[in-house]
Design a protein around this motif. Structure first.
Motif, PDB file in Angstrom:
ATOM      1  N   ASP A  52     -13.187   8.477 -68.747  1.00 21.23           N
ATOM      2  CA  ASP A  52     -13.619   8.739 -67.413  1.00 21.23           C
ATOM      3  C   ASP A  52     -13.979  10.131 -67.553  1.00 21.23           C
ATOM      4  OD1 ASP A  52     -12.837   6.306 -67.115  1.00 21.23           O
ATOM      5  OD2 ASP A  52     -10.955   6.880 -65.802  1.00 21.23           O
ATOM      6  N   LEU A  53     -14.865  10.326 -66.590  1.00 23.33           N
ATOM      7  CA  LEU A  53     -15.409  11.739 -65.937  1.00 23.33           C
ATOM      8  C   LEU A  53     -14.387  12.087 -64.972  1.00 23.33           C
ATOM      9  CD1 LEU A  53     -19.125  10.557 -65.307  1.00 23.33           C
ATOM     10  CD2 LEU A  53     -18.311  11.611 -67.629  1.00 23.33           C
ATOM     11  N   ILE A  54     -14.257  13.696 -65.217  1.00 26.53           N
ATOM     12  CA  ILE A  54     -13.403  14.378 -64.337  1.00 26.53           C
ATOM     13  C   ILE A  54     -14.439  15.060 -63.452  1.00 26.53           C
ATOM     14  CG2 ILE A  54     -11.726  16.292 -64.291  1.00 26.53           C
ATOM     15  CD1 ILE A  54     -10.908  15.640 -67.042  1.00 26.53           C
ATOM     16  N   CYS A  55     -14.025  15.076 -62.074  1.00 32.20           N
ATOM     17  CA  CYS A  55     -14.924  15.477 -61.081  1.00 32.20           C
ATOM     18  C   CYS A  55     -14.093  16.111 -59.992  1.00 32.20           C
ATOM     19  CB  CYS A  55     -15.734  14.168 -60.355  1.00 32.20           C
ATOM     20  SG  CYS A  55     -16.265  12.823 -61.216  1.00 32.20           S
ATOM     21  N   VAL A  56     -14.780  17.307 -59.476  1.00 32.48           N
ATOM     22  CA  VAL A  56     -14.168  17.785 -58.475  1.00 32.48           C
ATOM     23  C   VAL A  56     -15.020  18.249 -57.371  1.00 32.48           C
ATOM     24  CG1 VAL A  56     -12.472  19.381 -59.823  1.00 32.48           C
ATOM     25  CG2 VAL A  56     -14.612  20.429 -59.557  1.00 32.48           C
ATOM     26  N   THR A  57     -14.633  18.302 -56.026  1.00 31.69           N
ATOM     27  CA  THR A  57     -15.461  18.585 -54.933  1.00 31.69           C
ATOM     28  C   THR A  57     -15.357  19.998 -54.707  1.00 31.69           C
ATOM     29  OG1 THR A  57     -13.633  18.414 -53.201  1.00 31.69           O
ATOM     30  CG2 THR A  57     -14.821  16.337 -54.065  1.00 31.69           C
ATOM     31  N   GLY A  58     -16.518  20.604 -53.951  1.00 29.17           N
ATOM     32  CA  GLY A  58     -16.625  21.994 -53.384  1.00 29.17           C
ATOM     33  C   GLY A  58     -16.718  22.998 -54.326  1.00 29.17           C
ATOM     34  N   ASP A  59     -15.967  23.930 -54.404  1.00 28.52           N
ATOM     35  CA  ASP A  59     -15.469  25.247 -55.274  1.00 28.52           C
ATOM     36  C   ASP A  59     -14.224  25.586 -55.216  1.00 28.52           C
ATOM     37  OD1 ASP A  59     -15.272  27.648 -53.292  1.00 28.52           O
ATOM     38  OD2 ASP A  59     -17.284  26.443 -52.463  1.00 28.52           O
ATOM     39  N   LEU A  60     -14.068  26.352 -56.195  1.00 31.23           N
ATOM     40  CA  LEU A  60     -12.488  26.727 -56.728  1.00 31.23           C
ATOM     41  C   LEU A  60     -12.193  28.012 -56.540  1.00 31.23           C
ATOM     42  CD1 LEU A  60     -11.563  24.065 -59.245  1.00 31.23           C
ATOM     43  CD2 LEU A  60     -11.590  23.698 -56.657  1.00 31.23           C
ATOM     44  N   GLY A  61     -10.812  28.562 -56.297  1.00 29.78           N
ATOM     45  CA  GLY A  61     -10.640  29.706 -56.251  1.00 29.78           C
ATOM     46  C   GLY A  61     -10.696  30.619 -55.008  1.00 29.78           C
ATOM     47  N   ALA A  62     -11.707  30.055 -54.203  1.00 28.68           N
ATOM     48  CA  ALA A  62     -11.883  30.914 -53.002  1.00 28.68           C
ATOM     49  C   ALA A  62     -10.559  31.171 -51.935  1.00 28.68           C
ATOM     50  CB  ALA A  62     -12.980  30.304 -51.760  1.00 28.68           C
ATOM     51  N   ALA A  63      -9.970  30.250 -51.895  1.00 29.39           N
ATOM     52  CA  ALA A  63      -8.495  30.555 -50.888  1.00 29.39           C
ATOM     53  C   ALA A  63      -7.712  31.462 -51.621  1.00 29.39           C
ATOM     54  CB  ALA A  63      -7.714  29.135 -50.964  1.00 29.39           C
ATOM     55  N   TYR A  64      -7.557  31.450 -52.691  1.00 26.84           N
ATOM     56  CA  TYR A  64      -6.718  32.326 -53.545  1.00 26.84           C
ATOM     57  C   TYR A  64      -7.399  33.750 -53.509  1.00 26.84           C
ATOM     58  CZ  TYR A  64      -4.097  34.738 -57.487  1.00 26.84           C
ATOM     59  OH  TYR A  64      -3.378  35.697 -58.137  1.00 26.84           O
ATOM     60  N   MET A  65      -8.482  34.060 -53.386  1.00 27.22           N
ATOM     61  CA  MET A  65      -9.232  35.315 -53.348  1.00 27.22           C
ATOM     62  C   MET A  65      -9.023  35.763 -51.932  1.00 27.22           C
ATOM     63  SD  MET A  65      -9.317  36.004 -56.272  1.00 27.22           S
ATOM     64  CE  MET A  65      -9.884  37.703 -56.041  1.00 27.22           C
ATOM     65  N   GLY A  66      -9.079  34.771 -50.970  1.00 23.93           N
ATOM     66  CA  GLY A  66      -9.056  35.090 -49.527  1.00 23.93           C
ATOM     67  C   GLY A  66      -7.686  35.587 -49.270  1.00 23.93           C
ATOM     68  N   LEU A  67      -6.595  35.009 -50.057  1.00 20.62           N
ATOM     69  CA  LEU A  67      -5.135  35.428 -50.042  1.00 20.62           C
ATOM     70  C   LEU A  67      -5.022  36.910 -50.372  1.00 20.62           C
ATOM     71  CD1 LEU A  67      -2.028  34.902 -49.169  1.00 20.62           C
ATOM     72  CD2 LEU A  67      -2.020  33.868 -51.294  1.00 20.62           C
ATOM     73  N   GLN A  68      -5.630  37.238 -51.541  1.00 20.69           N
ATOM     74  CA  GLN A  68      -5.502  38.263 -52.272  1.00 20.69           C
ATOM     75  C   GLN A  68      -6.290  39.672 -51.271  1.00 20.69           C
ATOM     76  OE1 GLN A  68      -3.654  38.705 -54.952  1.00 20.69           O
ATOM     77  NE2 GLN A  68      -3.628  36.457 -54.461  1.00 20.69           N
ATOM     78  N   LEU A  69      -7.449  39.405 -50.666  1.00 21.47           N
ATOM     79  CA  LEU A  69      -7.881  40.205 -49.566  1.00 21.47           C
ATOM     80  C   LEU A  69      -6.799  40.499 -48.357  1.00 21.47           C
ATOM     81  CD1 LEU A  69     -10.389  41.573 -48.360  1.00 21.47           C
ATOM     82  CD2 LEU A  69     -11.398  39.659 -47.824  1.00 21.47           C
ATOM     83  N   LEU A  70      -6.310  39.447 -47.845  1.00 17.25           N
ATOM     84  CA  LEU A  70      -5.522  39.682 -46.838  1.00 17.25           C
ATOM     85  C   LEU A  70      -4.302  40.235 -47.197  1.00 17.25           C
ATOM     86  CD1 LEU A  70      -5.753  35.884 -45.322  1.00 17.25           C
ATOM     87  CD2 LEU A  70      -6.372  38.088 -44.250  1.00 17.25           C
ATOM     88  N   GLU A  71      -3.726  40.337 -48.271  1.00 21.98           N
ATOM     89  CA  GLU A  71      -2.548  40.642 -48.959  1.00 21.98           C
ATOM     90  C   GLU A  71      -2.867  42.553 -48.896  1.00 21.98           C
ATOM     91  OE1 GLU A  71       0.505  40.288 -49.284  1.00 21.98           O
ATOM     92  OE2 GLU A  71       0.702  38.232 -48.500  1.00 21.98           O
ATOM     93  N   ARG A  72      -4.033  42.637 -49.623  1.00 23.08           N
ATOM     94  CA  ARG A  72      -4.508  44.029 -49.660  1.00 23.08           C
ATOM     95  C   ARG A  72      -4.691  44.651 -48.298  1.00 23.08           C
ATOM     96  NH1 ARG A  72     -10.644  45.493 -51.737  1.00 23.08           N
ATOM     97  NH2 ARG A  72     -10.889  44.902 -49.733  1.00 23.08           N
ATOM     98  N   GLU A  73      -5.364  44.243 -47.448  1.00 18.05           N
ATOM     99  CA  GLU A  73      -5.597  44.788 -46.077  1.00 18.05           C
ATOM    100  C   GLU A  73      -4.118  44.861 -45.377  1.00 18.05           C
ATOM    101  OE1 GLU A  73      -8.494  46.129 -45.101  1.00 18.05           O
ATOM    102  OE2 GLU A  73      -8.663  45.702 -47.355  1.00 18.05           O
ATOM    103  N   LYS A  74      -3.032  44.089 -45.675  1.00 18.88           N
ATOM    104  CA  LYS A  74      -1.913  44.165 -45.225  1.00 18.88           C
ATOM    105  C   LYS A  74      -1.305  45.388 -45.613  1.00 18.88           C
ATOM    106  CE  LYS A  74       2.706  42.038 -45.152  1.00 18.88           C
ATOM    107  NZ  LYS A  74       3.600  41.005 -45.604  1.00 18.88           N
TER     108      LYS A  74
END
Length: 340
Positions: free
Chosen positions: A162-184
């Protein structure tokens, strides 16, 4: 802005106040808010049910998460679970634990986000409960959905090749969290502090206001494709792949250079001196869909907007592997979010 203490309305008054403008959208909702229980009628459809518990200080930080965004996200994470079964979310039940520092206007903001999510995705809010909380804000949501028996997709259906498929892109939410934590951390109570979010809007939105992939489920349905297995990416790509591998009794092989990653995610990872692939594999909270389809559907999937093939299913004895850009193989490990 005026502040209305919740005690002036009482529990039932607050519920009436927050829900009086809710309109029913689904024929399966016979009776919504206003009685001892909601009444639902799914006729010959299978009922899908999921629940999520969100705790202040564990799952969200109100230092940088607006209450309206929190309400929206709280609903979306439940909708995503139903879509991951190839179903359609129809109703949610919302229960809140509210500490004394919140007022009626705060809860109006939270419900504004919940109602917006329900309006966008065509879901009815049909009930819930409220209670005093001694430990901050607690949000518990149960989501009910429907699915046709022959089209419901489980984690356990993946097969060799079977083929393994993903939608969209990955890692963006995590990097957004890192940015928010840094600014906090930079903020630290400083008066007139202005966080630096320029050029980083996408990763912030992915963290604060994610979307469930209703569009992909509709595309799959319109093209007649039923995945052999599916799961939403809430805890990280590695964790979700291992869930499918375990439940389907198979192995998997994915390729580093095929993992979809947005430019802002890559730029943020470089700024933090973090490994980009690790963020994409283990970050979590992307709420994209990970699914498998038979090899014969390669061309159809390739032409599908918003979907990328990242690997294939193997025999269980071959393990679960990430193939690097240099051809080296690394065993996948579940290093994503752990709630306990």
């Amino acid at each position: 802005m005026a502040r209305t203490e919740i005690s002036t309305l009482g529990e039932f008054g607050l519920i009436r106040h927050l829900t009086e403008k809710i309109e029913i959208k689904n024929v399966s909702t016979v009776k919504g808010i206003g009685d001892d229980a909601a009444v639902l009628d799914y006729e010959n459809k299978k009922v899908l049910a999921t629940a999520d518990l969100l705790l202040e200080g564990v799952h969200f930080d109100l230092t940088y998460v607006p209450l309206k965004h929190l309400g929206y996200k709280s609903a979306i994470v439940n909708f995503s679970d139903i879509y991951a079964m190839n179903g359609q979310p129809k109703q949610i039940i919302v229960s809140l634990g509210i500490s004394g520092r919140f007022c009626v206007e705060d809860m109006e903001e939270l419900y504004a986000g919940l109602r917006l999510a329900c309006d966008v995705y065509g879901v009815d809010l049909v009930g819930g409960d409220t209670s005093v909380s001694m430990t901050g804000l607690t949000i518990s949501i149960t989501c009910l959905g429907e699915g046709e028996k022959s089209k419901i997709v489980y984690r356990s259906g993946a097969r060799e090749n079977d083929l393994i498929c993903v939608t969209g892109d990955l890692g963006a939410a995590y990097m957004g969290l890192q940015l928010l934590e840094r600014e906090k951390n930079v903020y630290n109570g400083e008066k007139d502090f202005q966080p630096d979010f320029s050029g980083k809007e996408y990763i912030l939105e992915r963290q604060l206001k994610p979307e469930a992939r209703k569009d992909i489920i509709e595309i799959l349905g319109n093209t007649g494709i039923i995945p052999t297995s599916m799961i939403d990416i809430s805890d990280g790509l590695s964790s979700e792949l291992l869930h499918i591998s375990k439940e389907s009794n198979v192995g998997c092989r994915i390729f580093e250079d095929r993992i979809p990653i947005d430019y802002q995610t890559a730029a943020m990872a470089e700024e933090f001196n973090m490994n980009l692939v690790t963020a994409a594999l283990n970050g979590g909270e992307d709420y994209e869909l990970l699914f498998t389809v038979p090899l014969g559907l390669h061309d159809a999937i390739t032409e599908m907007k918003g979907v990328k093939i990242i690997g294939h299913i193997t025999k269980p004895g071959y393990g679960n592997l990430l193939v690097g850009r240099d051809g080296g193989e690394i065993e996948l490990k579940a290093q994503g979010w752990q709630s306990l």
